[in-house]
Design an enzyme around this catalytic site. Structure first.
Site, mmCIF file in Angstrom:
data_model
loop_
_atom_site.group_PDB
_atom_site.id
_atom_site.type_symbol
_atom_site.label_atom_id
_atom_site.label_comp_id
_atom_site.label_asym_id
_atom_site.label_seq_id
_atom_site.Cartn_x
_atom_site.Cartn_y
_atom_site.Cartn_z
ATOM 1 N N ARG A 1 30.797 3.928 2.767
ATOM 2 C CA ARG A 1 31.175 2.824 1.867
ATOM 3 C C ARG A 1 32.516 3.146 1.210
ATOM 4 O O ARG A 1 32.781 4.272 0.831
ATOM 5 C CB ARG A 1 30.116 2.640 0.774
ATOM 6 C CG ARG A 1 30.567 1.683 -0.326
ATOM 7 C CD ARG A 1 29.433 1.115 -1.133
ATOM 8 N NE ARG A 1 28.773 2.089 -1.992
ATOM 9 C CZ ARG A 1 27.737 1.792 -2.786
ATOM 10 N NH1 ARG A 1 27.223 0.569 -2.776
ATOM 11 N NH2 ARG A 1 27.191 2.729 -3.528
ATOM 12 N N ARG B 1 15.933 -2.182 -12.998
ATOM 13 C CA ARG B 1 15.716 -1.047 -12.104
ATOM 14 C C ARG B 1 14.438 -0.304 -12.411
ATOM 15 O O ARG B 1 14.109 0.671 -11.740
ATOM 16 C CB ARG B 1 16.889 -0.091 -12.217
ATOM 17 C CG ARG B 1 17.823 -0.151 -11.009
ATOM 18 C CD ARG B 1 18.902 0.855 -11.260
ATOM 19 N NE ARG B 1 19.579 1.314 -10.097
ATOM 20 C CZ ARG B 1 20.689 0.778 -9.607
ATOM 21 N NH1 ARG B 1 21.189 -0.300 -10.137
ATOM 22 N NH2 ARG B 1 21.274 1.334 -8.574
ATOM 23 N N ARG C 1 33.139 6.242 -3.963
ATOM 24 C CA ARG C 1 32.510 6.515 -5.268
ATOM 25 C C ARG C 1 32.035 7.961 -5.353
ATOM 26 O O ARG C 1 31.547 8.516 -4.380
ATOM 27 C CB ARG C 1 31.314 5.573 -5.465
ATOM 28 C CG ARG C 1 31.702 4.239 -6.060
ATOM 29 C CD ARG C 1 30.593 3.245 -6.032
ATOM 30 N NE ARG C 1 29.285 3.760 -6.451
ATOM 31 C CZ ARG C 1 28.186 3.012 -6.541
ATOM 32 N NH1 ARG C 1 28.240 1.724 -6.265
ATOM 33 N NH2 ARG C 1 27.049 3.545 -6.909
ATOM 34 N N ARG D 1 19.242 9.402 -5.680
ATOM 35 C CA ARG D 1 19.169 7.968 -6.001
ATOM 36 C C ARG D 1 18.017 7.315 -5.236
ATOM 37 O O ARG D 1 17.341 6.425 -5.762
ATOM 38 C CB ARG D 1 20.503 7.291 -5.668
ATOM 39 C CG ARG D 1 21.587 7.646 -6.694
ATOM 40 C CD ARG D 1 22.980 7.494 -6.132
ATOM 41 N NE ARG D 1 23.341 6.126 -5.821
ATOM 42 C CZ ARG D 1 24.333 5.798 -5.003
ATOM 43 N NH1 ARG D 1 25.057 6.735 -4.419
ATOM 44 N NH2 ARG D 1 24.598 4.541 -4.773
ATOM 45 N N LYS E 1 23.078 -5.184 -1.873
ATOM 46 C CA LYS E 1 22.934 -6.063 -3.042
ATOM 47 C C LYS E 1 24.288 -6.597 -3.517
ATOM 48 O O LYS E 1 24.446 -7.789 -3.750
ATOM 49 C CB LYS E 1 22.280 -5.300 -4.216
ATOM 50 C CG LYS E 1 20.897 -4.757 -3.913
ATOM 51 C CD LYS E 1 20.301 -4.041 -5.118
ATOM 52 C CE LYS E 1 21.065 -2.814 -5.586
ATOM 53 N NZ LYS E 1 21.120 -1.715 -4.586
HETATM 54 P P1 ADP Z 1 24.335 -1.946 -2.796
HETATM 55 O O1 ADP Z 1 25.058 -2.842 -3.778
HETATM 56 O O2 ADP Z 1 22.915 -2.378 -2.566
HETATM 57 O O3 ADP Z 1 24.429 -0.495 -3.153
HETATM 58 P P2 ADP Z 1 26.530 -2.552 -0.953
HETATM 59 O O4 ADP Z 1 26.628 -4.040 -0.968
HETATM 60 O O5 ADP Z 1 27.555 -1.786 -1.718
HETATM 61 O O6 ADP Z 1 25.042 -2.106 -1.397
HETATM 62 O O7 ADP Z 1 26.525 -2.072 0.569
HETATM 63 C C1 ADP Z 1 26.460 -0.687 0.893
HETATM 64 C C2 ADP Z 1 27.349 -0.405 2.114
HETATM 65 O O8 ADP Z 1 26.786 -1.002 3.284
HETATM 66 C C3 ADP Z 1 28.749 -0.985 1.998
HETATM 67 O O9 ADP Z 1 29.626 -0.108 2.658
HETATM 68 C C4 ADP Z 1 28.652 -2.341 2.707
HETATM 69 O O10 ADP Z 1 29.908 -2.748 3.255
HETATM 70 C C5 ADP Z 1 27.649 -2.026 3.813
HETATM 71 N N1 ADP Z 1 26.758 -3.162 4.153
HETATM 72 C C6 ADP Z 1 26.251 -4.098 3.311
HETATM 73 N N2 ADP Z 1 25.419 -4.942 3.964
HETATM 74 C C7 ADP Z 1 25.386 -4.512 5.265
HETATM 75 C C8 ADP Z 1 24.696 -4.965 6.459
HETATM 76 N N3 ADP Z 1 23.862 -6.028 6.441
HETATM 77 N N4 ADP Z 1 24.916 -4.268 7.589
HETATM 78 C C9 ADP Z 1 25.738 -3.185 7.606
HETATM 79 N N5 ADP Z 1 26.409 -2.716 6.540
HETATM 80 C C10 ADP Z 1 26.241 -3.369 5.365
HETATM 81 P P1 ADP Z 2 23.972 1.173 -5.924
HETATM 82 O O1 ADP Z 2 24.214 -0.302 -5.781
HETATM 83 O O2 ADP Z 2 24.651 1.965 -4.869
HETATM 84 O O3 ADP Z 2 22.545 1.526 -6.095
HETATM 85 P P2 ADP Z 2 24.903 0.832 -8.648
HETATM 86 O O4 ADP Z 2 26.341 0.575 -8.730
HETATM 87 O O5 ADP Z 2 23.969 -0.308 -8.818
HETATM 88 O O6 ADP Z 2 24.655 1.602 -7.276
HETATM 89 O O7 ADP Z 2 24.479 1.945 -9.701
HETATM 90 C C1 ADP Z 2 25.149 3.175 -9.769
HETATM 91 C C2 ADP Z 2 24.539 4.006 -10.890
HETATM 92 O O8 ADP Z 2 24.689 3.319 -12.146
HETATM 93 C C3 ADP Z 2 23.033 4.255 -10.770
HETATM 94 O O9 ADP Z 2 22.744 5.363 -9.952
HETATM 95 C C4 ADP Z 2 22.647 4.479 -12.237
HETATM 96 O O10 ADP Z 2 23.024 5.778 -12.663
HETATM 97 C C5 ADP Z 2 23.548 3.491 -12.965
HETATM 98 N N1 ADP Z 2 22.902 2.174 -13.148
HETATM 99 C C6 ADP Z 2 23.289 0.997 -12.601
HETATM 100 N N2 ADP Z 2 22.460 0.007 -12.982
HETATM 101 C C7 ADP Z 2 21.518 0.577 -13.776
HETATM 102 C C8 ADP Z 2 20.364 0.099 -14.467
HETATM 103 N N3 ADP Z 2 19.986 -1.192 -14.402
HETATM 104 N N4 ADP Z 2 19.646 0.992 -15.190
HETATM 105 C C9 ADP Z 2 19.993 2.284 -15.272
HETATM 106 N N5 ADP Z 2 21.046 2.809 -14.631
HETATM 107 C C10 ADP Z 2 21.814 1.964 -13.889
#
Ligand code: ADP
Ligand code: ADP
Ligand code: ZN
Length: 210
Positions: free
Chosen positions: A124, A90, A156, A167, A15
């Site tokens: 990541r 979410r 992280r 999660r 995302k």
């Molecule tokens: P999210 O915001 O949904 O948690 P991220 O954008 O942080 O996801 O991506 C999670 C991890 O996967 C990061 O290390 C990113 O570089 C990697 N990643 C993102 N998209 C892809 C993809 N299409 N293929 C492989 N790795 C990816």
């Molecule tokens: P990822 O993209 O890997 O899922 P995020 O950075 O979006 O991680 O979120 C990390 C943490 O921040 C979540 O596990 C939650 O604890 C909190 N968080 C982020 N967005 C929200 C939301 N919209 N509502 C509640 N908690 C959130």
């Protein structure tokens, strides 16, 4: 004309990576609730203190807190022609709260199976500036250093296997119902998140340009 976008998908589906690319290409701001909360923790603000324990456990931060952050952010001038919500809503409560303050045009649902998520997230690496890398799939040019700003990359706290599993559980229980919710509204665009970063991006652009 406004273009208001939601990025949906499990943790690690891409995302943030995709939201950043869309923001860069189209100029709409990326609004990452996770990044806003992490900055609050860093700053040791009241919000940060409240959010920290939830995030450490991989639980959702309470809706009232997050709804308020998003409402405030969406009122800024730079959201007038569009925005990209990355990590919000979410759960259904947040989706309803959002409906009161904004209309939505596209919901991109990035699908990645659970088995791939632990690998994605344990490799990541992130930068304070918001950039995200992956040790294998999207490595920085120089090891351990951000391409954009030169600061050191780090892992992280919540990207450890135990927290990742929780999660995912929270995602399936609370966030996944949003897929049906937005499909019924005719807004859902499904994307195969196991494809290359560029291929996923092309899928979104063809929807946005079409
Ligand atoms: P999210 O915001 O949904 O948690 P991220 O954008 O942080 O996801 O991506 C999670 C991890 O996967 C990061 O290390 C990113 O570089 C990697 N990643 C993102 N998209 C892809 C993809 N299409 N293929 C492989 N790795 C990816
Ligand atoms: P990822 O993209 O890997 O899922 P995020 O950075 O979006 O991680 O979120 C990390 C943490 O921040 C979540 O596990 C939650 O604890 C909190 N968080 C982020 N967005 C929200 C939301 N919209 N509502 C509640 N908690 C959130
Ligand atoms: Zn950086």
């Amino acid at each position: 004309m406004m273009t208001n976008i939601i990025m949906l998908g499990p943790p690690g589906s891409g995302k943030g990576t995709q939201a950043e690319m869309i923001s860069e290409k189209y100029g709409w701001p990326q609004i990452s609730t996770g990044n806003i909360l992490r900055h609050a923790i860093e700053a040791k603000s009241k919000l940060g203190l409240e959010a920290e324990s939830y995030m450490g456990r991989g639980e959702l931060v309470p809706d009232e807190v997050v709804d308020g952050i998003v409402a405030e952010r969406l009122s800024h001038e730079d959201c007038r022609s569009g925005f990209i919500l990355d990590g919000f809503p979410r759960d259904l409560h947040q989706a309803h709260a959002l409906e009161e303050i904004a209309s939505i045009d596209h919901v991109f649902d990035i699908r990645v199976p659970d088995q791939a998520i632990v690998d994605r997230l344990s490799k990541r690496r992130v930068c304070d500036c918001g950039e995200t890398y992956h040790l294998e799939y999207n490595p920085p040019r120089a090891e351990g250093v951000c391409d954009e700003c030169g600061k050191p990359l780090y892992q992280r706290d919540d990207d450890n296997e135990g927290t990742i599993r929780n999660r995912l559980k929270v995602y399936h229980e609370k966030t996944e119902p949003l897929i049906g919710y937005y499909r019924e509204k005719g807004l859902l665009v499904e994307l195969d998140g196991t494809r290359d970063i560029g291929e996923v991006f092309d899928g979104m652009c063809s929807r946005l340009d079409g």
